[in-house]
Motif scaffolding. Structure first.
Motif, short mmCIF file in Angstrom:
data_model
loop_
_atom_site.label_atom_id
_atom_site.label_comp_id
_atom_site.label_asym_id
_atom_site.label_seq_id
_atom_site.Cartn_x
_atom_site.Cartn_y
_atom_site.Cartn_z
N GLY A 80 0.75 -1.26 0.12
CA GLY A 80 -0.04 0.06 -0.10
C GLY A 80 0.79 1.12 0.12
N PRO A 81 0.37 2.25 0.05
CA PRO A 81 0.77 3.45 0.03
C PRO A 81 2.08 3.88 0.93
N ALA A 82 1.94 3.38 2.26
CA ALA A 82 2.64 3.38 3.33
C ALA A 82 3.62 2.18 3.51
N GLY A 83 3.53 1.26 2.47
CA GLY A 83 4.18 0.05 2.70
C GLY A 83 5.63 0.15 1.93
N GLU A 84 6.64 -1.07 1.94
CA GLU A 84 8.00 -1.06 1.48
C GLU A 84 7.89 -1.44 0.25
N VAL A 85 6.97 -2.03 -0.23
CA VAL A 85 7.03 -2.65 -1.76
C VAL A 85 6.26 -1.76 -2.71
N ASP A 86 6.91 -1.69 -3.82
CA ASP A 86 6.36 -0.80 -4.90
C ASP A 86 5.96 -1.82 -6.06
N ASP A 87 4.97 -2.52 -5.64
CA ASP A 87 4.29 -3.55 -6.61
C ASP A 87 2.71 -3.57 -6.77
N ILE A 88 2.34 -2.37 -7.48
CA ILE A 88 1.01 -2.16 -7.24
C ILE A 88 0.08 -3.31 -8.15
N LEU A 89 0.74 -4.36 -8.95
CA LEU A 89 -0.13 -5.39 -9.34
C LEU A 89 -0.61 -6.50 -8.09
N LEU A 90 0.61 -6.59 -7.20
CA LEU A 90 0.49 -7.43 -5.99
C LEU A 90 -0.59 -6.83 -5.20
N LEU A 91 -0.45 -5.28 -4.97
CA LEU A 91 -1.44 -4.73 -4.19
C LEU A 91 -2.96 -4.95 -4.61
N ALA A 92 -3.29 -4.90 -6.14
CA ALA A 92 -4.20 -4.92 -6.70
C ALA A 92 -5.01 -6.31 -6.42
N ARG A 93 -4.25 -7.45 -6.33
CA ARG A 93 -4.63 -8.89 -6.58
C ARG A 93 -5.01 -8.86 -5.10
N ALA A 94 -4.53 -8.36 -4.05
CA ALA A 94 -4.76 -8.72 -2.54
C ALA A 94 -5.83 -8.03 -2.37
N VAL A 95 -6.11 -6.67 -2.87
CA VAL A 95 -7.22 -5.94 -2.51
C VAL A 95 -8.60 -6.49 -3.11
N VAL A 96 -8.31 -6.94 -4.26
CA VAL A 96 -9.53 -7.64 -4.76
C VAL A 96 -10.18 -8.73 -3.97
N ASN A 97 -9.17 -9.88 -3.67
CA ASN A 97 -9.54 -10.89 -2.92
C ASN A 97 -10.12 -10.39 -1.38
N GLN A 98 -9.26 -9.47 -0.91
CA GLN A 98 -9.82 -8.97 0.41
C GLN A 98 -11.35 -8.16 0.35
N THR A 99 -11.61 -7.50 -0.70
CA THR A 99 -12.90 -7.12 -0.77
C THR A 99 -13.91 -8.21 -0.96
N GLN A 100 -13.34 -9.23 -1.68
CA GLN A 100 -14.45 -10.30 -2.09
C GLN A 100 -14.66 -11.10 -0.53
N ILE A 101 -13.78 -11.21 0.37
CA ILE A 101 -14.04 -11.77 1.61
C ILE A 101 -14.95 -10.68 2.22
N LEU A 102 -14.74 -9.67 2.28
CA LEU A 102 -15.48 -8.94 3.01
C LEU A 102 -16.95 -8.64 2.73
N CYS A 103 -17.09 -8.98 1.42
CA CYS A 103 -18.55 -9.10 0.72
C CYS A 103 -19.12 -10.28 1.28
N TRP A 104 -18.40 -11.42 1.25
CA TRP A 104 -18.95 -12.62 1.95
C TRP A 104 -19.47 -12.47 3.34
N ASN A 105 -18.44 -11.82 3.98
CA ASN A 105 -18.80 -11.51 5.52
C ASN A 105 -20.06 -10.49 5.70
N GLY A 106 -20.34 -9.85 4.65
CA GLY A 106 -21.61 -9.08 4.77
C GLY A 106 -20.99 -7.60 5.22
N ASP A 107 -19.63 -7.22 5.13
CA ASP A 107 -19.17 -6.06 5.66
C ASP A 107 -18.99 -4.88 4.50
#
Length: 821
Positions: A690-717
């Motif tokens: 992320g913006p405050a992280g040590e790694v400049d790899d936006i594609l990794l970030l994108a894939r992690a965020v997509v999957n995290q939002t999916q879990i939040l959706c399944w959890n109803g949050d």
């Protein structure tokens, strides 16, 4: 060659040894390889002389490491430091001749070396009229603080007995001792100025303590006082303010050493109820019953340090009351070469009991039936430590002493059932071992139950004798461990939180008790315990076996410690299994038969204390090496060990690899519907990229965020889902119109829909679908179409509503085509 050796020894003021070196062809090249035994063979009899030669030889071969075999690599250690300073040395230098003063300083240094070495310490540095010594490095002991105190007291006595040239007065020494965490082992300086440095506040405090000690006294700080509680008597000197320390430091003068090596004897009034061990108590009671009936019975109580040997026997003795005569003998780690030490201790305890009752030792022995001429002089000789008996051939003294001791034990058994309790036989001296061997095998021994307690590494010479049986103490069960921990914990409400530490103790009662005390520590008594869960009272005990390992095995076990409690030897490097036999024999690890090449630390605390002894840079280096070997071992199948790779990479400080393997571990958990684990792994990847992280790899970030939002959706949050996707959308869009942008827009649209922002939801779905169609990504198109269909079923009108059936059929067909992805 002769000239070089002569210069070398003369520089050390040891020129008297030049002829022996020359005669035996010892040249400069051989000096770094000399051992203490070699110097003895060359006729260097004084310990101080040998130490000076070895230290100087080590400096010559500094590229090979120190001559004492210690590693030149720095370690974190709990160390007890002793500063000793010769009182009035400046005045002595003005009153004595130069040669007389030199001899006085040399005698002082030799005396310090002798006492420090005799108690297992290490002379780190001579400071002219002062000496710095370490206890706990290079070899740890379970009682290093106590050893330092004993050495300090012995040093005060020995220095006071030294003769000063020209009758210039009596020598005195000041001693300061403190214990604490330091970084030790790194060799600093060059040539003769080399030393094993110890860095931290503890060396400074120990040096300050020495300055406030009265001549001829030993002063200790709070940590040393706490670790030696019960082993010595102290007189408080109150809090003192020392330069460099913000708060006043409480200090104590050592009055005397108690001489007890049994932990329970030191805290007899502080014993919690015995947990478990009813089977073992029953076995001891049965053995006593057989001894009462005249059988030859010897029971070995065997167990690792802290497993509860002494506690079990104390409980057994207490329950029997006055039903038998009790004779106790305690071995000492410092008296393995003291003839008959075990029985000297036993006789002195017996004498103290008799005197406390108003009697005399000799009268009691005569009343018991011992011969006043044949037996008593030899027993009295042991109690009083007399070297000889007038009129008796010295060659007969040894055999007569063994006879008197044997008769002393047997006569008690004839008078009344007797328990001969001999503790810590792993430290037994040779003469006492011979006496005990004879007693165990003596067919005329009746009414005496011999109970011998020792550690597993000790092999009893009398094991094959009739009537010998073993009682091996196993670790406590989990429920017993929890109960014991609860009995020693001040805050009962924290027991549940302490389960990881309870499990780490491995069912060892001492470990459990000390961990409970560690977390019950009162701030007023000293520093608040750190989060490691390893009490300072256990550090030496846990490390002492590790310090006995060969350098190669030591490096191997350090590498294993970064892997975890269980480890695969294939991760230890080339020849990783070569020294496993040594580690097994030491009791540090054990093989896992069901898993080839896999081993396990006997105790999680041992693994932890080894790991915590490593400096941060060494830990990172080892973690990185393990991660690389793990990648090689599982090449093409990294997903199988993705979690372990992420952990090792993170500990190695490799943020890029950590983020990559965290995403892989999250995907793996998500596929198994382990949503909580997946969420943690995705969050770790997001934090790193992320913006405050040590790694400049936006594609990794994108894939992690997509999957995290999916879990939040399944959890109803849905609010959290929307916020997460929106917060990273702009950064992900810098990669162009990729699949992950389409997915994020879809999740944002669903969040809007649940927030009744229907127009915004429709716009997000349409953009997501358009990107998917442009990419030819049927999955993204299917997600967007399906959610847009759901939206129109809620708020659709006119043609959009009328087309719902056909659109539904189309989405259903696409889902079947994609396998409902």
């Amino acid at each position: 060659m002769t000239e070089q050796i002569s210069e070398f020894l003369s520089a050390l003021d040891l020129s008297q040894h030049v002829p022996a070196f020359v005669e035996n062809d010892v040249d400069m090249d051989l000096l770094p390889s000399l051992s203490d035994a070699d110097l003895r063979e060359l006729g260097v009899d004084k310990l101080g002389h040998r130490k000076r030669i070895l230290a100087a030889a080590a400096a010559l071969g500094s590229t090979e490491g120190p001559a004492d075999g210690t590693s030149a690599r720095a370690q974190r250690r709990l160390l007890t430091l002793m500063f000793a300073d010769l009182v009035g040395s400046t005045a002595l230098s003005t009153r004595l001749s130069l040669e007389g003063y030199r001899k006085t300083i040399r005698d002082f240094q030799d005396a310090v070396s002798e006492e420090v070495e005799s108690y297992g310490g290490f002379v780190a540095k001579f400071l002219g009229d002062g000496v710095l010594a370490y206890f706990g490095y290079p070899q740890s002991h379970e009682d290093d603080a106590e050893r330092a105190i004993q050495a300090g007291l012995a040093l005060v006595k020995q220095i006071g007995e030294l003769t000063v040239p020209d009758g210039a007065g009596r020598l005195e020494v000041r001693v300061g001792i403190e214990t604490g965490l330091v970084v030790v082992g790194e060799i600093v300086g060059r040539g003769a100025a080399q030393e094993h440095s110890a860095l931290g506040s503890t060396p400074n405090l120990a040096a300050r303590l020495q300055t406030v000690a009265e001549p001829g006294s030993v002063v200790v700080g709070p940590a040393c006082r706490r670790l030696s509680d019960g082993a010595a008597d102290f007189e408080t000197l109150g809090p003192h303010v020392f330069k460099g320390f913000n708060d006043p430091v409480p200090i104590w003068r050592v009055v005397r050493f108690s001489g007890s090596y049994d932990r329970l004897e030191r805290r007899q009034g502080d014993l919690a109820p015995l947990i478990g061990r009813e089977h073992e108590i029953g076995a001891l009671e049965a053995a006593l019953s057989r001894a009462r009936l005249g059988a030859l019975v010897t029971t070995h109580v065997i167990g690792e340090p802290g497993i509860g040997k002494s506690r079990l026997l104390r409980e057994f003795i207490t329950r029997q009351g006055e039903a038998f005569t009790l004779l106790i003998g305690q071995c000492s780690p410092h008296a393995r070469t003291t003839a008959f030490h075990l029985f000297i201790d036993l006789l002195r305890r017996f004498r103290d009991t008799v005197v406390a009752e108003g009697g005399s030792l000799e009268d009691r022995l005569v009343e018991a039936g011992l011969d006043r001429d044949r037996h008593i002089p030899y027993l009295r000789r042991l109690v009083e430590l007399k070297a000889s008996i007038p009129g008796v051939d010295p060659d007969l003294i040894g055999s007569r002493t063994r006879e008197a001791l044997s008769e002393f034990i047997k006569i008690h058994g004839r008078l009344k059932p007797t328990v001969l309790y001999l503790n810590d036989l792993h430290w037994i001296d040779e003469r006492s071992s011979n006496v005990l061997d004879g007693l165990v095998r003596d067919p005329h021994r009746r009414g005496v139950l011999i109970v011998a307690a020792f550690r597993p590494e000790f092999s009893a010479p009398w094991m094959d004798a009739p009537g010998v049986e073993e009682l091996v103490l196993e670790p406590l069960s989990t429920s017993e461990a929890v109960q014991l921990f609860r009995d020693h914990l001040a805050d009962q409400g924290t027991v549940a939180d302490m389960m990881p530490f309870i499990e780490r103790a491995g069912g060892n009662p001492l470990f459990l008790e000390e961990i409970a005390r560690h977390f019950s520590h009162e701030p007023s008594e000293g520093p608040v315990p750190d989060s490691s869960g390893i009490p300072e009272t256990l550090a030496g005990l846990l490390m002492q076996r590790v310090d006995r390992l060969s350098p190669e095995a030591r490096q191997l076990v350090e590498r294993a410690s970064v892997i975890g409690r269980e480890f695969d030897t294939r991760l230890l490097g080339d020849g990783g299994g070569r020294h496993m036999a040594e580690l097994e024999q030491s009791g540090i690890v054990q093989a896992l038969p069901e898993q080839p090449d896999h081993f396990k630390f006997q105790h999680a605390l041992v693994q932890q204390v080894i790991y915590e002894s490593l400096l941060s840079e060494d830990r990172r280096r080892l973690h990185d090496d393990v991660a690389r070997r793990l990648e090689d071992l599982h090449a093409g199948q990294e997903v199988e060990v993705a979690e372990f790779l992420a952990q090792q990479s993170e500990a190695a400080g490799n943020a890029i690899a950590t983020a990559r393997y965290a995403l892989m571990a999250g995907n793996k958990a998500l596929d198994l519907f382990g949503l909580r684990d997946a969420q943690e792994w995705f969050q770790k990847c997001i934090d790193l990229t992320g913006p405050a992280g040590e790694v400049d790899d936006i594609l990794l970030l994108a894939r992690a965020v997509v999957n995290q939002t999916q879990i939040l959706c399944w959890n109803g949050d849905f609010p959290a889902m929307t916020e997460l996707a929106q917060s990273h959308l702009a950064r992900v869009q810098t990669l162009g119109e990729i699949e992950e942008v389409s997915r994020l827009l879809t999740w944002i649209g669903e969040g809007y829909m649940h927030a009744t922002r229907y127009a915004d939801a429709r716009q997000a779905f349409d953009r997501a679908q358009a990107i998917g169609e442009k990419l030819g990504d049927e999955s993204s198109v299917g997600y967007a179409k399906g959610l847009r269909l759901w939206l129109d079923s809620i708020v659709g009108e006119g043609e959009a509503f009328d087309a719902l059936p056909s659109r539904s059929t189309s989405v259903e067909a696409l889902g079947r085509h994609l396998g409902d992805r």
